[in-house]
Scaffold this motif. Structure first.
Motif, PDB file in Angstrom:
ATOM      1  N   LEU A 157      -7.179 -18.928 -12.060  1.00  0.00           N
ATOM      2  CA  LEU A 157      -8.005 -19.534 -11.032  1.00  0.00           C
ATOM      3  C   LEU A 157      -8.155 -21.034 -11.270  1.00  0.00           C
ATOM      4  N   THR A 158      -8.238 -21.776 -10.187  1.00  0.00           N
ATOM      5  CA  THR A 158      -8.529 -23.200 -10.279  1.00  0.00           C
ATOM      6  C   THR A 158     -10.021 -23.381 -10.534  1.00  0.00           C
ATOM      7  N   LEU A 159     -10.411 -24.596 -10.890  1.00  0.00           N
ATOM      8  CA  LEU A 159     -11.825 -24.856 -11.139  1.00  0.00           C
ATOM      9  C   LEU A 159     -12.647 -24.645  -9.868  1.00  0.00           C
ATOM     10  N   ARG A 160     -12.104 -24.997  -8.711  1.00  0.00           N
ATOM     11  CA  ARG A 160     -12.817 -24.768  -7.448  1.00  0.00           C
ATOM     12  C   ARG A 160     -13.046 -23.277  -7.226  1.00  0.00           C
ATOM     13  N   GLN A 161     -12.031 -22.463  -7.510  1.00  0.00           N
ATOM     14  CA  GLN A 161     -12.178 -21.020  -7.348  1.00  0.00           C
ATOM     15  C   GLN A 161     -13.167 -20.456  -8.352  1.00  0.00           C
ATOM     16  N   VAL A 162     -13.112 -20.964  -9.590  1.00  0.00           N
ATOM     17  CA  VAL A 162     -14.056 -20.521 -10.616  1.00  0.00           C
ATOM     18  C   VAL A 162     -15.479 -20.816 -10.170  1.00  0.00           C
ATOM     19  N   ARG A 163     -15.695 -22.003  -9.618  1.00  0.00           N
ATOM     20  CA  ARG A 163     -17.035 -22.380  -9.173  1.00  0.00           C
ATOM     21  C   ARG A 163     -17.542 -21.424  -8.093  1.00  0.00           C
ATOM     22  N   SER A 164     -16.686 -21.069  -7.144  1.00  0.00           N
ATOM     23  CA  SER A 164     -17.115 -20.173  -6.070  1.00  0.00           C
ATOM     24  C   SER A 164     -17.470 -18.791  -6.619  1.00  0.00           C
ATOM     25  N   VAL A 165     -16.699 -18.319  -7.596  1.00  0.00           N
ATOM     26  CA  VAL A 165     -16.992 -17.013  -8.209  1.00  0.00           C
ATOM     27  C   VAL A 165     -18.303 -17.068  -8.979  1.00  0.00           C
ATOM     28  N   LEU A 166     -18.502 -18.124  -9.765  1.00  0.00           N
ATOM     29  CA  LEU A 166     -19.717 -18.246 -10.572  1.00  0.00           C
ATOM     30  C   LEU A 166     -20.948 -18.396  -9.684  1.00  0.00           C
ATOM     31  N   GLU A 167     -20.832 -19.156  -8.609  1.00  0.00           N
ATOM     32  CA  GLU A 167     -21.963 -19.308  -7.694  1.00  0.00           C
ATOM     33  C   GLU A 167     -22.344 -17.964  -7.071  1.00  0.00           C
ATOM     34  N   ALA A 168     -21.332 -17.172  -6.737  1.00  0.00           N
ATOM     35  CA  ALA A 168     -21.605 -15.845  -6.179  1.00  0.00           C
ATOM     36  C   ALA A 168     -22.247 -14.940  -7.227  1.00  0.00           C
ATOM     37  N   MET A 169     -21.782 -15.046  -8.468  1.00  0.00           N
ATOM     38  CA  MET A 169     -22.361 -14.245  -9.544  1.00  0.00           C
ATOM     39  C   MET A 169     -23.832 -14.581  -9.756  1.00  0.00           C
ATOM     40  N   ASP A 170     -24.180 -15.847  -9.630  1.00  0.00           N
ATOM     41  CA  ASP A 170     -25.548 -16.289  -9.902  1.00  0.00           C
ATOM     42  C   ASP A 170     -26.496 -16.060  -8.729  1.00  0.00           C
ATOM     43  N   ASP A 171     -25.952 -15.703  -7.583  1.00  0.00           N
ATOM     44  CA  ASP A 171     -26.779 -15.457  -6.397  1.00  0.00           C
ATOM     45  C   ASP A 171     -27.244 -13.997  -6.426  1.00  0.00           C
ATOM     46  N   GLU A 172     -28.469 -13.771  -6.859  1.00  0.00           N
ATOM     47  CA  GLU A 172     -28.968 -12.411  -7.020  1.00  0.00           C
ATOM     48  C   GLU A 172     -29.192 -11.706  -5.690  1.00  0.00           C
ATOM     49  N   ARG A 173     -29.169 -12.440  -4.593  1.00  0.00           N
ATOM     50  CA  ARG A 173     -29.313 -11.809  -3.277  1.00  0.00           C
ATOM     51  C   ARG A 173     -27.996 -11.190  -2.812  1.00  0.00           C
ATOM     52  N   ARG A 174     -26.887 -11.570  -3.428  1.00  0.00           N
ATOM     53  CA  ARG A 174     -25.571 -11.114  -2.971  1.00  0.00           C
ATOM     54  C   ARG A 174     -25.282  -9.720  -3.524  1.00  0.00           C
ATOM     55  N   PRO A 175     -24.964  -8.752  -2.654  1.00  0.00           N
ATOM     56  CA  PRO A 175     -24.643  -7.404  -3.136  1.00  0.00           C
ATOM     57  C   PRO A 175     -23.387  -7.414  -4.008  1.00  0.00           C
ATOM     58  N   LEU A 176     -23.319  -6.442  -4.896  1.00  0.00           N
ATOM     59  CA  LEU A 176     -22.190  -6.375  -5.821  1.00  0.00           C
ATOM     60  C   LEU A 176     -20.870  -6.198  -5.073  1.00  0.00           C
ATOM     61  N   HIS A 177     -20.882  -5.404  -4.009  1.00  0.00           N
ATOM     62  CA  HIS A 177     -19.657  -5.202  -3.233  1.00  0.00           C
ATOM     63  C   HIS A 177     -19.162  -6.524  -2.645  1.00  0.00           C
ATOM     64  N   GLU A 178     -20.103  -7.338  -2.166  1.00  0.00           N
ATOM     65  CA  GLU A 178     -19.737  -8.634  -1.597  1.00  0.00           C
ATOM     66  C   GLU A 178     -19.179  -9.565  -2.676  1.00  0.00           C
ATOM     67  N   LEU A 179     -19.703  -9.438  -3.882  1.00  0.00           N
ATOM     68  CA  LEU A 179     -19.216 -10.251  -4.993  1.00  0.00           C
ATOM     69  C   LEU A 179     -17.759  -9.931  -5.310  1.00  0.00           C
ATOM     70  N   LEU A 180     -17.400  -8.669  -5.249  1.00  0.00           N
ATOM     71  CA  LEU A 180     -16.000  -8.295  -5.460  1.00  0.00           C
ATOM     72  C   LEU A 180     -15.107  -8.963  -4.418  1.00  0.00           C
ATOM     73  N   GLY A 181     -15.602  -9.074  -3.194  1.00  0.00           N
ATOM     74  CA  GLY A 181     -14.840  -9.754  -2.153  1.00  0.00           C
ATOM     75  C   GLY A 181     -14.616 -11.209  -2.482  1.00  0.00           C
ATOM     76  N   VAL A 182     -15.620 -11.867  -3.079  1.00  0.00           N
ATOM     77  CA  VAL A 182     -15.461 -13.265  -3.486  1.00  0.00           C
ATOM     78  C   VAL A 182     -14.357 -13.384  -4.529  1.00  0.00           C
ATOM     79  N   ALA A 183     -14.358 -12.484  -5.504  1.00  0.00           N
ATOM     80  CA  ALA A 183     -13.315 -12.502  -6.536  1.00  0.00           C
ATOM     81  C   ALA A 183     -11.940 -12.247  -5.927  1.00  0.00           C
ATOM     82  N   HIS A 184     -11.866 -11.322  -4.979  1.00  0.00           N
ATOM     83  CA  HIS A 184     -10.580 -11.034  -4.334  1.00  0.00           C
ATOM     84  C   HIS A 184     -10.083 -12.233  -3.531  1.00  0.00           C
ATOM     85  N   HIS A 185     -10.995 -12.927  -2.856  1.00  0.00           N
ATOM     86  CA  HIS A 185     -10.590 -14.118  -2.107  1.00  0.00           C
ATOM     87  C   HIS A 185     -10.079 -15.210  -3.047  1.00  0.00           C
TER      88      HIS A 185
END
Length: 223
Positions: free
Chosen positions: A59-87
């Motif tokens: 992953l590029t640093l931009r992609q890493v940032r998007s994944v980490l931001e999604a991980m830190d967002d406690e409002r985001r469901p786990l299923h949605e987080l997997l979608g962020v990683a897949h994207h």
């Protein structure tokens, strides 16, 4: 721990750590003196995760940032987080015109996934990745339908069911989220590597021209 200790424990150079701090993908340490800070086990854990995402997942640093931001967002469901990683892992979206052959391949893949009964987002990058694979086969003269991927889909379905089944939604969110992301990124790389190794193994058995040594008789000695 000091930044030198953090660097040693994580296997990441101090300049790289400072770069991550400047880019905001690693939180600042607790200031202890001018130009000095103390770092915790959480910093070490996050740094190891970043290293896994970049070195293993590519992953590029931009992609890493998007994944980490999604991980830190406690409002985001786990299923949605997997979608962020897949994207992050999938092919980037193409805003240009879609060639007719790719439009046909995409439609065929959509029908194929529907026939499998899979609940998959229409925007899932893997849809386009599979369509690109189908289009490539056709450009190479293979007159095939999307069903050519069915054996792979069956194996993938069993494997994914096992992987997702290991996630415990009742466990602490941080642990579950990290396990989900690592499972997506690291085990995908492992799966590709294992498939290539297995292909080499079966190729050696079936296609190698080197003569196989004759088995020795049980209990006997070579003559």
């Amino acid at each position: 721990m000091r930044i030198s200790e953090l660097s040693k424990e994580a296997g990441v150079s101090i300049p790289t750590i400072k770069f991550y701090l400047r880019e905001g993908v690693l939180a600042p340490g607790r200031p202890t003196a001018p130009n000095q800070a103390d770092y915790s086990e959480e910093h070490l854990r996050r740094l190891r995760l970043i290293r896994s995402l970049t070195e293993v997942g590519g992953l590029t640093l931009r992609q890493v940032r998007s994944v980490l931001e999604a991980m830190d967002d406690e409002r985001r469901p786990l299923h949605e987080l997997l979608g962020v990683a897949h994207h992050a892992l999938g092919p980037p979206p193409d805003d240009g015109p879609t060639p007719p052959e790719m439009a046909r391949a995409r439609a065929d893949v959509d029908r194929f996934l529907s026939d499998l009964g899979w609940r998959v987002s229409a925007e899932a990058p893997a849809r386009m990745a599979l369509a690109q694979a189908l289009g490539t086969l056709r450009r190479m003269g293979r007159d095939v339908e999307a069903s050519v991927f069915e054996p792979h889909a069956r194996v993938a379905d069993r494997l994914a069911a096992q992987e997702v089944g290991t996630l415990d939604p009742s466990a602490p969110r941080a642990e579950t989220v990290e396990a989900a992301v690592l499972g997506t990124v690291v085990f995908e790389a492992a799966l590709v590597a294992l498939r290539r190794l297995a292909q080499e193994h079966h190729s050696a058995i079936r296609l190698s021209r080197r003569p196989q040594p004759a088995p020795e008789a049980a209990g006997g000695s070579p003559s």
